[in-house]
Design a protein around this motif. Structure first.
Motif, PDB file in Angstrom:
ATOM      1  N   ASN A 269       0.796  -1.233   0.000  1.00  0.00           N
ATOM      2  CA  ASN A 269       0.000   0.000   0.000  1.00  0.00           C
ATOM      3  C   ASN A 269       0.831   1.287   0.000  1.00  0.00           C
ATOM      4  O   ASN A 269       0.655   2.157   0.861  1.00  0.00           O
ATOM      5  N   PRO A 270       1.723   1.438  -0.982  1.00  0.00           N
ATOM      6  CA  PRO A 270       2.474   2.695  -1.092  1.00  0.00           C
ATOM      7  C   PRO A 270       1.580   3.800  -1.660  1.00  0.00           C
ATOM      8  O   PRO A 270       0.440   3.552  -2.066  1.00  0.00           O
ATOM      9  N   VAL A 271       2.103   5.004  -1.708  1.00  0.00           N
ATOM     10  CA  VAL A 271       1.332   6.138  -2.220  1.00  0.00           C
ATOM     11  C   VAL A 271       0.880   5.907  -3.664  1.00  0.00           C
ATOM     12  O   VAL A 271      -0.206   6.347  -4.055  1.00  0.00           O
ATOM     13  N   ASN A 272       1.684   5.192  -4.438  1.00  0.00           N
ATOM     14  CA  ASN A 272       1.311   4.915  -5.834  1.00  0.00           C
ATOM     15  C   ASN A 272       0.681   3.527  -6.001  1.00  0.00           C
ATOM     16  O   ASN A 272       0.776   2.912  -7.064  1.00  0.00           O
TER      17      ASN A 272
ATOM     18  N   ARG B  44      -9.927   3.254   1.258  1.00  0.00           N
ATOM     19  CA  ARG B  44     -10.324   3.548   2.657  1.00  0.00           C
ATOM     20  C   ARG B  44      -9.176   3.302   3.633  1.00  0.00           C
ATOM     21  O   ARG B  44      -9.315   3.534   4.825  1.00  0.00           O
ATOM     22  N   ILE B  45      -8.050   2.807   3.136  1.00  0.00           N
ATOM     23  CA  ILE B  45      -6.948   2.386   4.007  1.00  0.00           C
ATOM     24  C   ILE B  45      -5.774   3.346   3.844  1.00  0.00           C
ATOM     25  O   ILE B  45      -5.318   3.576   2.723  1.00  0.00           O
ATOM     26  N   PRO B  46      -5.247   3.916   4.917  1.00  0.00           N
ATOM     27  CA  PRO B  46      -4.127   4.861   4.805  1.00  0.00           C
ATOM     28  C   PRO B  46      -2.914   4.213   4.145  1.00  0.00           C
ATOM     29  O   PRO B  46      -2.636   3.028   4.358  1.00  0.00           O
TER      30      PRO B  46
ATOM     31  N   ARG C 186     -13.117  -6.847   3.205  1.00  0.00           N
ATOM     32  CA  ARG C 186     -14.458  -7.378   3.519  1.00  0.00           C
ATOM     33  C   ARG C 186     -15.043  -6.661   4.728  1.00  0.00           C
ATOM     34  O   ARG C 186     -16.241  -6.365   4.767  1.00  0.00           O
ATOM     35  N   ARG C 187     -14.208  -6.394   5.739  1.00  0.00           N
ATOM     36  CA  ARG C 187     -14.701  -5.711   6.937  1.00  0.00           C
ATOM     37  C   ARG C 187     -15.197  -4.307   6.595  1.00  0.00           C
ATOM     38  O   ARG C 187     -16.281  -3.894   7.027  1.00  0.00           O
ATOM     39  N   ILE C 188     -14.415  -3.585   5.790  1.00  0.00           N
ATOM     40  CA  ILE C 188     -14.808  -2.242   5.387  1.00  0.00           C
ATOM     41  C   ILE C 188     -16.102  -2.271   4.582  1.00  0.00           C
ATOM     42  O   ILE C 188     -17.011  -1.463   4.791  1.00  0.00           O
TER      43      ILE C 188
ATOM     44  N   HIS D 295     -10.397   3.350   7.435  1.00  0.00           N
ATOM     45  CA  HIS D 295      -9.879   2.372   8.387  1.00  0.00           C
ATOM     46  C   HIS D 295      -8.532   2.801   8.967  1.00  0.00           C
ATOM     47  O   HIS D 295      -7.626   3.193   8.234  1.00  0.00           O
ATOM     48  N   TYR D 296      -8.415   2.739  10.300  1.00  0.00           N
ATOM     49  CA  TYR D 296      -7.145   3.016  10.985  1.00  0.00           C
ATOM     50  C   TYR D 296      -6.918   1.938  12.046  1.00  0.00           C
ATOM     51  O   TYR D 296      -7.082   2.178  13.238  1.00  0.00           O
ATOM     52  N   ASN D 297      -6.597   0.742  11.613  1.00  0.00           N
ATOM     53  CA  ASN D 297      -6.396  -0.397  12.521  1.00  0.00           C
ATOM     54  C   ASN D 297      -7.628  -0.582  13.399  1.00  0.00           C
ATOM     55  O   ASN D 297      -8.670  -0.940  12.908  1.00  0.00           O
ATOM     56  N   GLY D 298      -7.554  -0.287  14.702  1.00  0.00           N
ATOM     57  CA  GLY D 298      -8.698  -0.515  15.578  1.00  0.00           C
ATOM     58  C   GLY D 298      -9.689   0.623  15.611  1.00  0.00           C
ATOM     59  O   GLY D 298     -10.684   0.573  16.344  1.00  0.00           O
ATOM     60  N   LEU D 299      -9.442   1.664  14.809  1.00  0.00           N
ATOM     61  CA  LEU D 299     -10.329   2.831  14.780  1.00  0.00           C
ATOM     62  C   LEU D 299     -10.853   3.029  13.360  1.00  0.00           C
ATOM     63  O   LEU D 299     -10.145   2.778  12.393  1.00  0.00           O
TER      64      LEU D 299
END
Length: 268
Positions: free
Chosen positions: A92-95, A181-183, A194-196, A215-219
């Protein structure tokens, strides 16, 4: 400035000149509009819609895309993509988007060549230029064309013209890859996607049309339109209960409201 009528005529001219096309088809607002115009201007044997079956998109969208292609009478092919085999995408890099699109467009180019179709098309529009899209580099490398951009069509144009054409997608919420949705830097996995998706599906079911669960791990950070924030807060207890069952320890609401590509704000 060209009118919407002039823009759609220009799109029809571009597609006719192409002669035969493969359309990267998600079933969203833009690709449905593009496929509809192509299907009315080109012979059936000169069009192929291809949909990617990927963990990065909600599974229910695949059924929707199949139905639209069938309703349009267009040949339709579904392929499973392999972006999770690429460690660069997973990290999951910026590109990140570049690696995903490179894999997809390479597959589509091969299918187009075997099917003797002249061009591979994607459904990017002029409004998309405002967002950060590394996938455009892959598109340029592989000579994938974006006729909606070439004709000068914006998202607003496409929605209004889709309504005139009687397309059910004219007011559908904008689709986006679930990985968005993932940083950046947080590893992507099918289970996380699937969770998202389950969280967003739940929010749609209780009345929120356009939203994102970041999504931010547990938050998680929920984005809905600013006008719907009070409505979300009134349902806070049930929303928190549901999302905690999905694995989140903390559930937050973004007071700025829904906006496209909000995670890109961190890299600007």
């Amino acid at each position: 400035m060209a009118t919407q009528s002039q823009k759609i005529k220009e799109l029809e001219r571009i597609l006719k000149k192409m002669g035969s096309v493969l359309v990267a088809f998600s079933g969203g607002v833009d690709s449905t509009f593009l496929l509809k115009v192509a299907s009315e201007g080109l012979p059936g044997n000169k069009i192929l819609a291809v949909t990617a079956n990927s963990p990065t998109y909600p599974p229910e969208e695949l059924g929707f895309a199949k139905k639209i292609a069938k309703d349009f009478g267009v040949r339709h092919k579904v392929i499973k993509t392999n972006e999770f085999r690429d460690k660069r995408f997973v990290s999951n890099p910026v590109n990140r988007c570049y690696f995903c699109k490179k894999e997809l467009f390479t597959r589509l180019k091969n299918i187009a060549a075997k099917s003797r179709l002249n061009f591979v098309l994607d459904a990017s529009n002029v409004s998309d230029k405002l967002d950060f899209r590394p996938g455009n580099i892959a598109k340029k490398e592989l000579k994938v064309r974006s006729p909606l951009v070439e004709a000068g069509l914006t998202k607003e144009d496409i929605r209004k013209l889709s309504r005139k054409l009687g397309l059910a997608t004219w007011d559908r919420p904008s689709l986006a890859c679930l990985a968005s949705r993932i940083p950046y830097g947080t590893k992507i996995s099918p289970g996380l996607l699937r969770r998202i998706n389950e969280a967003e599906k739940y929010l749609r079911n209780i009345g929120f049309k356009e939203m994102r669960v970041r999504h931010y791990n547990g938050l998680c950070r929920i984005e809905v339109s600013k006008g719907e924030v009070p409505q979300l807060l009134t349902k806070g207890n049930q929303v928190v209960d549901k999302l905690k069952k999905l694995g989140y320890n903390y559930v937050t609401v973004d007071l700025e409201g829904y906006r496209t590509g909000s995670l890109n704000e961190a890299i600007k």
